[in-house]
Design a protein around this motif. Structure first.
Motif, PDB file in Angstrom:
ATOM      1  N   SER A  41       0.842  -1.195   0.000  1.00  0.00           N
ATOM      2  CA  SER A  41       0.000   0.000   0.000  1.00  0.00           C
ATOM      3  C   SER A  41       0.881   1.251   0.000  1.00  0.00           C
ATOM      4  O   SER A  41       2.051   1.199   0.368  1.00  0.00           O
ATOM      5  N   SER A  42       0.291   2.367  -0.351  1.00  0.00           N
ATOM      6  CA  SER A  42       0.992   3.646  -0.222  1.00  0.00           C
ATOM      7  C   SER A  42       0.923   4.154   1.221  1.00  0.00           C
ATOM      8  O   SER A  42       1.576   5.125   1.577  1.00  0.00           O
ATOM      9  N   ASP A  43       0.134   3.477   2.047  1.00  0.00           N
ATOM     10  CA  ASP A  43      -0.009   3.814   3.463  1.00  0.00           C
ATOM     11  C   ASP A  43       0.995   3.004   4.282  1.00  0.00           C
ATOM     12  O   ASP A  43       1.040   1.767   4.172  1.00  0.00           O
ATOM     13  N   MET A  44       1.779   3.668   5.096  1.00  0.00           N
ATOM     14  CA  MET A  44       2.827   3.030   5.884  1.00  0.00           C
ATOM     15  C   MET A  44       2.268   1.947   6.809  1.00  0.00           C
ATOM     16  O   MET A  44       2.833   0.863   6.933  1.00  0.00           O
ATOM     17  N   TYR A  45       1.167   2.224   7.467  1.00  0.00           N
ATOM     18  CA  TYR A  45       0.603   1.272   8.425  1.00  0.00           C
ATOM     19  C   TYR A  45       0.015   0.051   7.723  1.00  0.00           C
ATOM     20  O   TYR A  45       0.173  -1.082   8.192  1.00  0.00           O
ATOM     21  N   ALA A  46      -0.644   0.267   6.609  1.00  0.00           N
ATOM     22  CA  ALA A  46      -1.186  -0.853   5.835  1.00  0.00           C
ATOM     23  C   ALA A  46      -0.049  -1.718   5.293  1.00  0.00           C
ATOM     24  O   ALA A  46      -0.134  -2.953   5.306  1.00  0.00           O
ATOM     25  N   THR A  47       1.019  -1.086   4.848  1.00  0.00           N
ATOM     26  CA  THR A  47       2.178  -1.835   4.353  1.00  0.00           C
ATOM     27  C   THR A  47       2.787  -2.675   5.470  1.00  0.00           C
ATOM     28  O   THR A  47       3.145  -3.832   5.260  1.00  0.00           O
ATOM     29  N   SER A  48       2.887  -2.113   6.657  1.00  0.00           N
ATOM     30  CA  SER A  48       3.409  -2.864   7.799  1.00  0.00           C
ATOM     31  C   SER A  48       2.536  -4.079   8.090  1.00  0.00           C
ATOM     32  O   SER A  48       3.038  -5.182   8.352  1.00  0.00           O
ATOM     33  N   ASP A  49       1.226  -3.909   8.022  1.00  0.00           N
ATOM     34  CA  ASP A  49       0.299  -5.022   8.244  1.00  0.00           C
ATOM     35  C   ASP A  49       0.457  -6.102   7.175  1.00  0.00           C
ATOM     36  O   ASP A  49       0.445  -7.300   7.473  1.00  0.00           O
ATOM     37  N   ILE A  50       0.605  -5.687   5.933  1.00  0.00           N
ATOM     38  CA  ILE A  50       0.801  -6.634   4.827  1.00  0.00           C
ATOM     39  C   ILE A  50       2.081  -7.437   5.059  1.00  0.00           C
ATOM     40  O   ILE A  50       2.105  -8.664   4.929  1.00  0.00           O
ATOM     41  N   ALA A  51       3.161  -6.737   5.411  1.00  0.00           N
ATOM     42  CA  ALA A  51       4.443  -7.409   5.640  1.00  0.00           C
ATOM     43  C   ALA A  51       4.381  -8.358   6.834  1.00  0.00           C
ATOM     44  O   ALA A  51       4.955  -9.452   6.791  1.00  0.00           O
ATOM     45  N   THR A  52       3.681  -7.965   7.885  1.00  0.00           N
ATOM     46  CA  THR A  52       3.527  -8.836   9.054  1.00  0.00           C
ATOM     47  C   THR A  52       2.821 -10.133   8.651  1.00  0.00           C
ATOM     48  O   THR A  52       3.237 -11.227   9.050  1.00  0.00           O
ATOM     49  N   LYS A  53       1.791 -10.014   7.836  1.00  0.00           N
ATOM     50  CA  LYS A  53       1.072 -11.200   7.361  1.00  0.00           C
ATOM     51  C   LYS A  53       1.966 -12.042   6.453  1.00  0.00           C
ATOM     52  O   LYS A  53       1.967 -13.278   6.539  1.00  0.00           O
ATOM     53  N   GLN A  54       2.759 -11.388   5.596  1.00  0.00           N
ATOM     54  CA  GLN A  54       3.669 -12.125   4.713  1.00  0.00           C
ATOM     55  C   GLN A  54       4.674 -12.945   5.528  1.00  0.00           C
ATOM     56  O   GLN A  54       4.933 -14.110   5.213  1.00  0.00           O
ATOM     57  N   ALA A  56       4.307 -13.969   8.675  1.00  0.00           N
ATOM     58  CA  ALA A  56       3.598 -14.991   9.449  1.00  0.00           C
ATOM     59  C   ALA A  56       3.236 -16.205   8.598  1.00  0.00           C
ATOM     60  O   ALA A  56       3.248 -17.338   9.091  1.00  0.00           O
ATOM     61  N   THR A  57       2.933 -15.982   7.338  1.00  0.00           N
ATOM     62  CA  THR A  57       2.521 -17.072   6.454  1.00  0.00           C
ATOM     63  C   THR A  57       3.655 -17.556   5.552  1.00  0.00           C
ATOM     64  O   THR A  57       3.458 -18.465   4.749  1.00  0.00           O
ATOM     65  N   ASN A  58       4.817 -16.926   5.683  1.00  0.00           N
ATOM     66  CA  ASN A  58       5.975 -17.199   4.817  1.00  0.00           C
ATOM     67  C   ASN A  58       5.611 -17.067   3.339  1.00  0.00           C
ATOM     68  O   ASN A  58       6.099 -17.803   2.492  1.00  0.00           O
ATOM     69  N   ALA A  59       4.723 -16.130   3.048  1.00  0.00           N
ATOM     70  CA  ALA A  59       4.326 -15.826   1.671  1.00  0.00           C
ATOM     71  C   ALA A  59       5.028 -14.539   1.255  1.00  0.00           C
ATOM     72  O   ALA A  59       4.397 -13.498   1.082  1.00  0.00           O
ATOM     73  N   LEU A  60       6.336 -14.622   1.127  1.00  0.00           N
ATOM     74  CA  LEU A  60       7.135 -13.427   0.824  1.00  0.00           C
ATOM     75  C   LEU A  60       6.900 -12.977  -0.607  1.00  0.00           C
ATOM     76  O   LEU A  60       6.623 -13.801  -1.487  1.00  0.00           O
ATOM     77  N   ALA A  88      12.156  -5.677   6.123  1.00  0.00           N
ATOM     78  CA  ALA A  88      11.168  -5.564   5.059  1.00  0.00           C
ATOM     79  C   ALA A  88      11.150  -6.894   4.304  1.00  0.00           C
ATOM     80  O   ALA A  88      12.198  -7.492   4.052  1.00  0.00           O
ATOM     81  N   THR A  89       9.976  -7.360   3.959  1.00  0.00           N
ATOM     82  CA  THR A  89       9.870  -8.684   3.347  1.00  0.00           C
ATOM     83  C   THR A  89      10.595  -8.828   2.004  1.00  0.00           C
ATOM     84  O   THR A  89      11.103  -9.915   1.719  1.00  0.00           O
ATOM     85  N   PRO A  90      10.729  -7.781   1.164  1.00  0.00           N
ATOM     86  CA  PRO A  90      11.547  -7.953  -0.037  1.00  0.00           C
ATOM     87  C   PRO A  90      13.018  -8.268   0.307  1.00  0.00           C
ATOM     88  O   PRO A  90      13.679  -9.007  -0.427  1.00  0.00           O
ATOM     89  N   GLN A  96      16.871 -15.018   0.986  1.00  0.00           N
ATOM     90  CA  GLN A  96      16.585 -16.427   0.684  1.00  0.00           C
ATOM     91  C   GLN A  96      17.125 -16.820  -0.677  1.00  0.00           C
ATOM     92  O   GLN A  96      17.690 -17.898  -0.844  1.00  0.00           O
ATOM     93  N   GLN A  97      16.984 -15.948  -1.647  1.00  0.00           N
ATOM     94  CA  GLN A  97      17.424 -16.269  -3.002  1.00  0.00           C
ATOM     95  C   GLN A  97      18.938 -16.168  -3.163  1.00  0.00           C
ATOM     96  O   GLN A  97      19.500 -16.772  -4.058  1.00  0.00           O
ATOM     97  N   GLY A  98      19.587 -15.409  -2.277  1.00  0.00           N
ATOM     98  CA  GLY A  98      21.023 -15.194  -2.412  1.00  0.00           C
ATOM     99  C   GLY A  98      21.871 -15.991  -1.446  1.00  0.00           C
ATOM    100  O   GLY A  98      23.052 -15.689  -1.267  1.00  0.00           O
TER     101      GLY A  98
END
Length: 158
Positions: A41-54, A56-60, A88-90, A96-98
């Motif tokens: 998201s362009s919203d910092m808090y929404a992005t943090s929530d997205i990354a937290t979920k990523q 938690a689910t290992n869906a990077l 940050a999840t990226p 992981q890839q490197g």
């Protein structure tokens, strides 16, 4: 002279500023980690929530484009923003890839006031020993002394 790669993910542009300072000091190559435009998201808090979920689910998130060959470098500096006290999840995707590189790794990061356990988490995600990192908040990064701090860190550790 060491061959250096500066690999970074920058959500807001702040980490990119630190990456460019590192390039000035080291003469290294820049590689910007990118994800598809609709991942965060362009919203910092929404992005943090997205990354937290990523995390938690290992869906990077997938990185767009191909990664550079890390084994062509002596030192790889890997950076990103601190999101909710974590990597940050990226950056996690990149680590992981490197994995299994012979290059010396070190983190760099930007934060909005707290780095949490960033360096410990980075070392764990890297799966190999790493050099001490450097972190700055946006206020420090915008000061004239920022370049001197980067130079001192580089000289002390490499």
């Amino acid at each position: 002279m060491k061959k250096v790669l500066i690999a970074y993910y920058s959500w807001s542009g702040t980490t990119a500023k630190l990456a460019h300072l590192l390039q000035q000091v080291t003469g290294g190559d820049l590689y910007e980690m990118k994800v598809a435009a609709d991942v965060f998201s362009s919203d910092m808090y929404a992005t943090s929530d997205i990354a937290t979920k990523q995390r938690a689910t290992n869906a990077l998130p997938q990185l767009v484009g191909s990664l550079p060959d890390l084994n062509q470098y002596d030192v790889v500096l890997i950076g990103g923003p601190v999101w909710s006290g974590a990597l940050a999840t990226p950056v996690l995707t990149f680590l992981q890839q490197g994995q299994n590189t012979k290059a010396v790794l070190a983190p760099f990061y930007t934060d909005a006031g707290t780095k949490g356990d960033y360096e410990k988490d980075f070392t764990q995600a890297a799966g190999q020993p790493v050099k001490p990192g450097i972190g700055m908040d946006s206020m420090t990064l915008n000061q004239a002394t920022a370049i001197a701090k980067v130079k001192a860190w580089w000289q002390q550790n490499f």
